[in-house]
Design a protein around this motif. Structure first.
Motif, PDB file in Angstrom:
ATOM      1  N   GLU A  76      40.319  46.900  40.173  1.00  0.00           N
ATOM      2  CA  GLU A  76      40.490  46.489  38.784  1.00  0.00           C
ATOM      3  C   GLU A  76      39.527  45.377  38.403  1.00  0.00           C
ATOM      4  O   GLU A  76      39.220  44.500  39.222  1.00  0.00           O
ATOM      5  N   THR A 130      34.406  44.040  36.644  1.00  0.00           N
ATOM      6  CA  THR A 130      34.400  43.154  35.476  1.00  0.00           C
ATOM      7  C   THR A 130      33.059  43.216  34.763  1.00  0.00           C
ATOM      8  O   THR A 130      33.005  43.335  33.531  1.00  0.00           O
ATOM      9  N   ARG A 150      40.953  40.961  34.599  1.00  0.00           N
ATOM     10  CA  ARG A 150      41.359  41.066  33.183  1.00  0.00           C
ATOM     11  C   ARG A 150      41.306  39.717  32.486  1.00  0.00           C
ATOM     12  O   ARG A 150      41.008  39.634  31.292  1.00  0.00           O
TER      13      ARG A 150
END
Lengths: 658, 450, 370
Positions: B443, B414, B446
């Motif tokens: 990831e 992030t 988001r």
């Protein structure tokens, strides 16, 4: 490392990622380098594969034939862990780990992730047992033997041997804490080639500067950098004197450590030894935390509030046990001098942690030794009395003739438990000395010899430790053996492109100069500093313009570190070297000194050569010569010359022992 | 030097490398002729070729920066971002409603409550290291250790990515006056820059860590000062290359900074900051250094880390400490965010506030909270981050994360993404295992990305 | 010098002793406690905000009041009809014990009430507050934003005095004759006020009960955690823990100090060798006026509850009572000692276990009050 085969990388990767955490959680408490039940050490991949006194624990690819897998099953006899049952999930992970070993049983997962203990090679059960040095082999050859085998296993080439100039500088910094004088260099060159290095070594070990150097080093390592007050106290109490004498006489290490713990000097000349405990200011915790690295090679401070969270073999009980050994002691200024009085009663304490109720602090120590002591019954009161003492404490508050000493002394009991029949004492000492000379301990960091920090060459460490014990804890002999090895005498330039991992000792490791070494080296390199009314053939007579002790004091402030696990130059150091006025006098001409000599030389080439010789102890190469000449030409005169000297004195080559 | 390959193949971070003989010679000559006018011109650096004022100004506008408020010791999420009003695990600080409907912060975070619409709070952090040294390493490096390789800390990565090597202001600054600190002290003594190399290590200032010896000796001209350092550098570089010497690299790295530091030493002097600002932030060391961090990033520092020992570690004395620390943190975040917004810098500055884990929902028998990595909170705001969002949550007593949890890899993904840095780029370290900035293709979160 | 403790002049001196007789579990940690003179009922201020009335015979507990945050203080007004409680919600409540209803509620402070005391003559009730906020680079406490010592008329509830004293003020106590009130803070500062004039009578600072955290926390920690006047009103006792380099571990020396409160002169403190380490939070005088207990937490040592001889300062009896003790009270006849305790909070199978405890000890070997 380039030769890693993907199969073995997968096996080692899997082991370190999945199996090792399970072993660390459930097994390493009893099976670690410091506590190896059944001589089995499960702390790293390599050690686990090597097995213990009952042979190899794991058969690659065949978990059902692996003894260490069999004992994990419920109902197994013997069963491991003894009082717990690993979950099915954990057992499955270990099973998979063993299966994966089949992929490439002959390959050594060299410096693979997670495993840094790489002394031995293949995990195959068919391999022969480890190299055992032949009886009677001199220790330097033993050292080289183990290291060479390590190089083969890691597939690294050792550096070339260091040339004489490099070696001479290194041995002087390591043994006497300074660079060689002009005379010493000349004398070396006059010696017959054969055995010249051994001759120098023996000469330096006998030199008074050797004892001074060891005293400087161990004073900082054991006592920390002093404040203004403690600096005076260490001197006034005779600590520095005692320590230096101990090294000068090559006192037995175990006896020295014992004396420091007991703190009852046998002779007035040794009164300074009490400072080791005295300076802790009646804080038994500080005393315990100072003694543990010395006798066990571990730091126990983390176990004050709870069992060590990661190196689980270090228990809170060990910490408080050692504290209890010191909690009857108190500083006293007796007529015989400052010392530590000890009471015959009291000091029965309990300690708490954040989870459990309190438990009694018994005299139990990290090496599993215990001293049995009757505890007063609950609510029972102890009665003190002169019959409990060898040296009776005074009745009132008057100054005692000598510090009180009980017939049963906890300090003495601790000293006996940790300096007699304690193999960790020798290991800790060997590791420390090795680290000082070789630039890195066999266990790194030096005082973290716990299950989380395996040795790079465990058999070598064992061998050196045993030899150290058998020799009567002879420090000088240990030092001599290490510096006489070929490995110590390697150059610091790596053999080929990629430098080997430090722990291979395949090249000489750099050791930044301490503040003391740097101050001395600067004064010496830019000298000789001769007083106007006499010419001295020997070195370093202080000149009025150069104040070596204030130079050292300034350096200690910005370069306080000694033997840090990691070297990090600081911006503050660079600012100091760039802008502090303290260095400037060294660079200015003074009758007889280097700057003055440069002035008198015929040309710039000669100046560059002389500066290199005096400061770096060598000739400049073509490129350096050109750079130096260019600089002097572009900056003619005194300014340019002093800048040139500055660049040499603040460069890494001078600042580092390589 | 370890160059980093971007997916499009641009190579960065090669400044000062001895790439080959001709470059090396050219390099040296430039130094010896004193071409070190406005800071060391690193010819190997593409940025250094364009040291025009216009470019510099544009670079400042598009430059990104990051401030890390490192709350060492591990702050309690119950007293800050994830209070549990009415529950037995609540603690004495209570809770207050914020500008975001339905969202409460800890009772002493009243100022942050008024700017909750500027912040992003992650309440579902879940990591696996519950001890200080391991946790500090994990949350500063963004991944579990893989010895013998040393992954660089966040500041070093961002110093390399966001900074440029001829920056007079150091690219990575640590403001922490506390010389002690147990495990944090051990961390501070370790290898921060790892495989990126010593030039990406921090400059440490604060308290007794002062920038001293700032003035050139009176009888030494600027030109002579530069030329002698050029000679020193040439010789030390030679030594470094021949021996692959980490010590020499470390020394050269700090010397590189001397000239720049001399020109901007005032930035490090707290006394030079406007009194009103100093009052606004608060008198404590942490608050003063947070102000200094803002000042530094405004003046070209790409990454500043602010810490003050390990005061959040409240195993014993929980209320007694948090009554003081929490309002200070609250005010610091408030002042920092509003200042940056006012100056038009919030969109290009990422502010991160976190510790190495959280604290237990229950009180121990010594009146405190212990370590807790299973469910904890952290806060981000600014560059690339959505304004006014709370991600994830924990159960009624804060024992477990409710729903999706994020770990250090997600967090670092992030941070990198928010700053426009590819999180999954590969480090090129020769024939050693390939490391990515963020491993396992983890990831980014988001929900907090703008 | 042994004390002649027994009433009979011919019997040999008896060693005082505390023996645990009973404990009563409460759902939540007890932070303060009061006892009826006959010791039949205890009042507990608890961490969950509740004020509990506990029957010592049956062990039954009933909630009679609740604060919005930790309940931190209780004071039983003489006569036994009214109980005053305070909490971290800054509120001081009066509860009628017969009806069980709240009679009055006063928002005494914006910040937490750290301690509450009632004067023995039933005239006054005092609550102290103060938030530790950063006041300097080194984290000296900033001046307070509200008066940190408030004194109320115990009967009418009217506010009688508001004083500014450097926050946080952690302890408060009334003199036995009800004419003075003393308060102590984080920095080891103690002040004594005259209740009639409202003026400070004396003020001093002890450096022996406060730490500045050199190792982990560059700020202050510790201070005065409890204050008690001697029953004859001559001396004032304060307790806490001694200074340490790393006070966050709670490992300072277990310590009380006694002062001549008129001059601030320190008279005595825990004798060397008689205490271990750990924060001390409770002081209580035995009705015989000659002994007192100090209690708190054991970090290292042999006890967390000890009985001292007030004249000599010597530790006469000590015991490891296993849990953190937050408050202590003697029964009026001096035969029993009541302790408020806090245990570890635990979540087991989704349920929070009881983590409060009241303990009753029998006291032997001391004179009883007639």
């Amino acid at each position: 490392m380039a030769a890693l085969v993907s199969g073995s990388l997968v096996a080692a990767d899997f082991w370190s990622a999945h199996v090792e955490p399970v072993l660390k959680e459930h097994c390493v408490e009893c099976h670690s380098p410091t506590r190896s039940k059944g001589r089995l050490d499960l702390s790293t991949f390599q050690n686990a594969l090597r097995g213990g006194e009952r042979g190899a624990g794991f058969v690659p690819g065949r978990p059902d034939e692996s003894p260490l897998y069999q004992v994990l099953k419920p109902g197994a006899d013997p069963h491991m862990p003894p009082k717990r049952q690993l979950s099915d999930e954990h057992i499955a992970v270990i099973r998979t780990g063993i299966e994966k070993l089949a992929a490439n049983p002959a390959a050594a997962p060299a410096a693979g992730p997670g495993g840094t203990n790489l002394a031995m090679a293949t995990p195959s059960p068919a391999r022969k047992s480890a190299w055992v040095p032949p009886a009677g082999m001199p220790m330097p050859a033993v050292i080289d033997g183990f290291l060479e085998r390590g190089w083969k296993a890691r597939k690294v080439r050792p550096a070339a041997p260091a040339d004489d100039a490099t070696w001479l500088r290194r041995i002087h910094l390591d043994l006497v804490g300074r660079i060689p004088t002009e005379d010493e260099i000349a004398a070396f060159q006059r010696l017959p080639a054969r055995h010249r290095r051994e001759t120098v070594v023996d000469g330096l070990l006998a030199h008074p500067d050797h004892a001074r150097h060891l005293r400087e080093v161990f004073d900082v390592l054991w006592m920390g950098r002093p404040t203004a007050k403690t600096e005076t106290q260490r001197r006034d109490h005779g600590w520095s004197e005692f320590l230096e004498a101990a090294f000068r006489e090559n006192r037995r290490w175990d006896a020295l450590v014992r004396d420091l713990i007991v703190a009852r000097p046998a002779r007035p000349a040794e009164r300074g030894l009490v400072q080791f405990l005295y300076e802790r200011q009646n804080n038994p915790q500080a005393m315990a935390e100072a003694v543990a690295p010395l006798v066990f090679g571990v730091q126990i401070g983390c176990a004050q509030c709870h069992d060590h969270m990661v190196a689980r073999e270090i228990k809170q009980a060990h910490y408080w046990g050692m504290v209890a050994a010191f909690n009857r002691s108190k500083n006293v200024d007796s007529e015989a001098g400052p010392g530590l009085a000890e009471s015959a009663i009291g000091g029965f304490v309990s300690f708490a942690n954040l989870k459990k109720e309190s438990q009694q602090a018994r005299l139990v120590f990290f090496n599993d030794r215990r001293v049995d002591e009757p505890w007063p019954a609950d609510g029972g009161k102890e009665v003190d009395g002169p019959e409990k003492y060898r040296v009776v404490p005074p009745k009132g508050k008057e100054r005692p003739p000598a510090p009180s000493e009980p017939t049963f002394s906890r300090r003495q009991a601790l000293a006996d438990a940790v300096t007699r029949d304690n193999p960790l004492l020798a290991r800790a000492a060997v590791n420390r000395v090795w680290g000082l000379l070789m630039g890195r301990g066999l266990v790194h960091p030096v005082d973290l010899m716990d299950s989380q920090h395996p040795a790079s060459h465990p058999e070598l460490l064992d061998g050196l430790a045993r030899d150290f014990e058998r020799s009567g804890y002879d420090v000088r002999r240990l030092i001599r053996n290490v510096v006489r090895s070929r490995a110590y005498q390697l150059d610091s330039r790596p053999a080929s492109g990629k430098p080997p991992a430090d722990e291979a000792f395949a090249r000489a490791l750099e050791k930044p100069l301490s503040a003391e070494q740097l101050a001395r080296a600067w004064v010496q390199a830019t000298g000789p500093w001769i007083l106007p009314d006499k010419a001295s053939a020997s070195t370093s007579v202080k000149a009025p313009t150069v104040d070596a002790s204030s130079l050292q004091r300034a350096l200690v402030r910005d370069f306080p570190d000694l033997c840090t696990p990691e070297y990090n130059a600081t911006l503050q150091q660079a600012m100091f070297l760039s802008n502090s006025p303290v260095l400037e006098p060294l660079l200015r001409p003074y009758p007889g000194n280097l700057a003055q000599r440069l002035k008198g030389l015929p040309d710039d080439r000669a100046r560059v050569r002389e500066a290199f010789r005096a400061i770096l102890g060598r000739s400049p190469d073509r490129e350096e010569l050109q750079a130096g000449v260019d600089h002097l030409r572009e900056h003619p005169g005194r300014g340019g010359r002093s800048q040139f000297l500055w660049a040499l004195l603040t460069g890494a080559e001078f600042q580092v022992n390589h | 030097m370890m160059p980093l390959l971007d997916p499009n193949g641009t190579v960065h971070g090669m400044a000062g490398a001895t790439c080959g003989q001709p470059d090396h010679v050219l390099h040296r000559r430039k130094f010896l002729t004193g071409l070190g006018a406005a800071g060391a011109v690193s010819l190997g650096s593409w940025a250094g070729l364009f040291s025009l004022p216009a470019f510099a100004q544009q670079a400042r506008r598009t430059a990104k920066r990051c401030i890390l408020l490192w709350l060492c010791g591990a702050p309690s999420q119950f007293e800050t971002w994830d209070p549990k009003p009415g529950r037995i695990s609540a603690g004495p600080l209570g809770s207050i409603p914020t500008k975001l409907p339905g969202v409460h912060f800890g009772g002493l975070m009243s100022r942050c409550a008024t700017i909750a619409d500027q912040l992003a709070v992650v309440r579902c952090m879940k990591t696996d290291q519950n001890e200080h040294l391991q946790g500090i390493n994990l949350l500063n490096r963004g991944a579990a250790p893989r010895p013998p390789f040393v992954r660089p800390v966040l500041g070093s990565v961002l110093a390399q990515q966001l900074g440029h090597l001829d920056n007079p202001v150091p690219n990575f600054i640590l403001l922490d006056p506390c010389p002690e600190g147990n495990e944090f002290k051990e961390f501070k003594a370790g290898n921060w820059a790892g495989w990126l190399g010593a030039q990406y290590g921090p400059v440490r200032v604060g308290g007794d860590y002062r920038i001293e010896n700032v003035l050139r000796q009176a009888d030494l001209s600027a030109e002579d000062h530069a030329s002698r350092n050029a000679l020193r550098r040439f010789l030390t570089r030679k030594y470094e290359n021949e021996r692959k010497s980490a010590a020499a690299a470390s020394q050269n790295a700090v010397f590189e900074r001397v000239k720049g530091l001399m020109s901007c030493a005032d930035l490090f002097d707290l006394e030079k900051l406007p009194a009103k600002d100093r009052e606004r932030y608060g008198p404590g060391a942490f608050a003063q250094h947070a102000l200094q961090a803002r000042h530094l990033v405004e003046n070209g520092a790409p990454f500043v880390m602010v810490a003050n020992g390990m005061p959040w570690d409240s195993h014993v004395f929980h209320n007694e400490i948090y009554q003081m620390l929490t309002p200070e943190l609250d005010n610091v975040i408030f002042q920092l965010i509003t200042d940056l917004e006012e100056r038009g810098l919030l969109d290009s500055t990422l502010v991160v506030a976190m510790g190495e884990f959280g604290r237990t929902p229950w009180l121990n028998q010594a009146r405190g909270r212990d370590h807790y990595c299973k469910a904890w909170s952290m806060m981000m705001a600014g560059c690339g981050i959505k304004r006014g969002v709370v991600v994830g949550g924990t159960d009624a007593d804060g024992v477990d994360v409710d729903g999706k949890a994020f770990d250090e890899k997600n967090l670092f993904a992030t941070i990198f993404t928010a700053l426009g840095i590819d999180p999954h780029a590969l480090y090129d370290l020769g024939d050693l295992p390939g490391f990515r900035r963020v491993e396992d293709r983890a990831e980014p979160i988001r929900e907090v990305l703008a | 010098m042994a004390d002649q403790d027994s009433k009979s002049p011919t019997s040999p001196p008896v060693e005082p002793k505390l023996t645990k007789a009973k404990d009563i579990a409460l759902p939540s940690a007890v932070l303060a406690l009061e006892a009826t003179p006959d010791g039949s009922t205890l009042f507990a201020a608890c961490l969950d905000g509740s004020v509990q009335r506990v029957d010592t015979g049956s062990g039954k507990a009933v909630e009679i009041g609740r604060h919005g945050s930790y309940a931190s203080g209780v004071a039983l007004l003489p006569g036994g009809r009214r109980l005053v409680s305070s909490g971290y919600d800054g509120v001081v409540r009066w509860i009628d014990l017969e009806s069980g209803r709240e009679v009055r509620s006063v928002q005494a402070h914006r910040f937490w009430s750290w301690d509450l005391a009632g004067s023995p003559d039933g005239r006054w009730v005092a609550s102290v507050t103060g938030q530790y906020r950063a006041g300097s680079y080194r984290y000296d406490p900033a001046p307070g934003t509200e008066p940190s010592v408030r004194v109320y008329d115990a009967v009418s509830g009217a506010l009688r005095h508001s004083w500014d004293f450097r926050p946080p003020v952690q302890a408060v106590a009334f003199s036995p004759d009800g004419r003075q009130v003393a308060a102590g803070n984080l920095m080891g500062e103690v002040a004594v006020w005259d209740l009639e004039s409202g003026r400070i009578v004396s003020q001093w600072k002890t450096d022996d009960l406060t730490s500045w955290g050199i190792i982990k926390s560059h700020h202050f920690l510790g201070g005065v955690f409890a204050l008690e006047f001697t029953p004859d009103g001559q001396r004032l006792y304060a307790c806490g823990m001694g200074p340490m380099r790393d006070p966050m571990a709670g490992n300072g020396v277990q310590r009380w100090q006694s002062f001549d409160w008129r001059t601030g002169q320190k008279l005595d403190q825990t004798h060397e060798g008689e205490s271990g380490q750990g924060l001390m939070e409770a002081l209580a005088f035995h009705p015989d006026g000659k002994h007192f207990v100090m209690a708190g937490r054991l970090f290292q040592g042999t006890w967390n509850l000890a009985l001292f001889d007030a004249a000599t300062g010597r530790n006469r009896f000590s015991i490891d009572a296993h849990h953190r003790i937050t408050d202590a009270r003697f029964s009026a006849d001096g035969r029993r000692l009541f302790l408020a305790k806090a245990r570890q909070q635990e979540l087991k199978n989704g349920r929070w276990t009881d983590f409060g405890l009241l303990e009753i000890h029998t006291v032997t070997g001391l004179g009883t009050k007639t």
